[in-house]
Design an enzyme around this catalytic site. Structure first.
Site, PDB file in Angstrom:
ATOM      1  N   ALA B  62       0.846  -1.191   0.000  1.00 25.63           N
ATOM      2  CA  ALA B  62       0.000   0.000   0.000  1.00 25.63           C
ATOM      3  C   ALA B  62       0.886   1.247   0.000  1.00 25.63           C
ATOM      4  O   ALA B  62       1.865   1.315   0.733  1.00 25.63           O
ATOM      5  CB  ALA B  62      -0.887   0.008   1.248  1.00 25.63           C
ATOM      6  N   HIS B  63       0.562   2.181  -0.862  1.00 31.47           N
ATOM      7  CA  HIS B  63       1.321   3.431  -0.887  1.00 31.47           C
ATOM      8  C   HIS B  63       0.538   4.484  -1.640  1.00 31.47           C
ATOM      9  O   HIS B  63      -0.290   4.187  -2.485  1.00 31.47           O
ATOM     10  CB  HIS B  63       2.701   3.250  -1.510  1.00 31.47           C
ATOM     11  N   ALA B  64       0.832   5.728  -1.310  1.00 29.12           N
ATOM     12  CA  ALA B  64       0.248   6.851  -2.032  1.00 29.12           C
ATOM     13  C   ALA B  64       1.401   7.796  -2.370  1.00 29.12           C
ATOM     14  O   ALA B  64       2.550   7.358  -2.465  1.00 29.12           O
ATOM     15  CB  ALA B  64      -0.832   7.519  -1.190  1.00 29.12           C
TER      16      ALA B  64
END
Lengths: 102, 144
Positions: B62-64
């Site tokens: 998960a990453h933004a």
């Protein structure tokens, strides 16, 4: 369109954000291409930016493949970003089909 | 590279993939490395672009973006007690959810390179077998 023999193959690795998943895909694609002996310049980006870019080969999750038709003549859907051998097989088959790998 | 903030949680019970993303980011939010809105951005991006974060069978990252509330270079893992579906056509279900944040477009390059190498060397199984949180943190700390 085929890459000129005197320049490296250009490959674009694409994900939703363009920072993490696509970076890991880029690294593993570089490993796969190196093992095939293909000189390549691999970059990574997000799917929105990718639409304004051009490359010889685009690699991404299958769900993005339809978005990338205008980016590259060869678009490969990749399900497992960590499977270097699988990447190598997909790239080898596609590059041979294009006549870019003898 | 700047030493990243590393954390982990094990035996996580998440109701669905959104809960799993929150669980993976939560320790980094507590550590002050991510703003609370960061996991919401990860989820919003996945809702818009599909399960971009599912890297391989059983493994998600998960990453933004930096501007989505990444305050420091950071990496965490949530090992799920029960796998969840992310909606990926081949790599579901997922039981190791990693999360990372980078304060800019370059700070994470070495960390992610190292993460990719460790994943190829079996990091996900090491995390799955970690008996407790401290062991999971140690396994992940080898990356950064």
């Amino acid at each position: 369109m085929s890459p000129a023999p005197n320049r490296p193959l250009t490959v674009l690795a694409v994900c939703g954000v363009g920072m993490g998943s696509s970076l890991i895909l880029k690294m593993n694609a570089e490993k796969a291409l190196k093992s095939l002996g293909v000189e390549a310049k691999v970059e990574h980006t997000d799917v929105s930016s990718a639409r304004g870019m051009r490359a010889d080969v685009a690699i991404a999750q299958g769900l993005h493949a339809d978005d990338l038709g205008s980016v590259a003549p060869v678009v490969l859907p990749i399900s497992n970003f960590m499977d270097v051998d699988g990447l190598r097989r997909q790239l080898e088959e596609a590059l041979r089909a294009q006549g870019w790998l003898s | 590279m700047t030493a990243p903030v590393i954390d982990a949680v094990v035996d996580v019970r998440a109701a669905d993939w959104r809960g799993a993303v929150h669980a993976a980011c939560a320790p980094l939010v507590s550590d002050g490395a991510l703003e609370p809105r960061y996991p919401e951005r990860c989820i919003a991006i996945a809702e818009e672009h599909g399960p971009y974060m599912v890297l391989a069978p059983g493994i998600a990252l998960a990453h933004a973006r930096p501007e989505d509330g990444a305050l420091a270079l950071c990496l965490s893992a949530a090992v799920l007690a029960t796998p969840v579906e992310f909606g990926h056509d081949q790599n579901d279900p997922v039981d190791v959810v990693l999360a990372f944040g980078s304060p800019d477009d370059a700070a994470h390059l070495a960390l992610l390179q190292s993460l990719a190498e460790h994943l190829l060397d079996g990091l996900a199984d090491e995390l799955r077998l970690a008996p407790d949180r401290a062991a999971a943190v140690r396994a992940l700390a080898a990356v950064g």
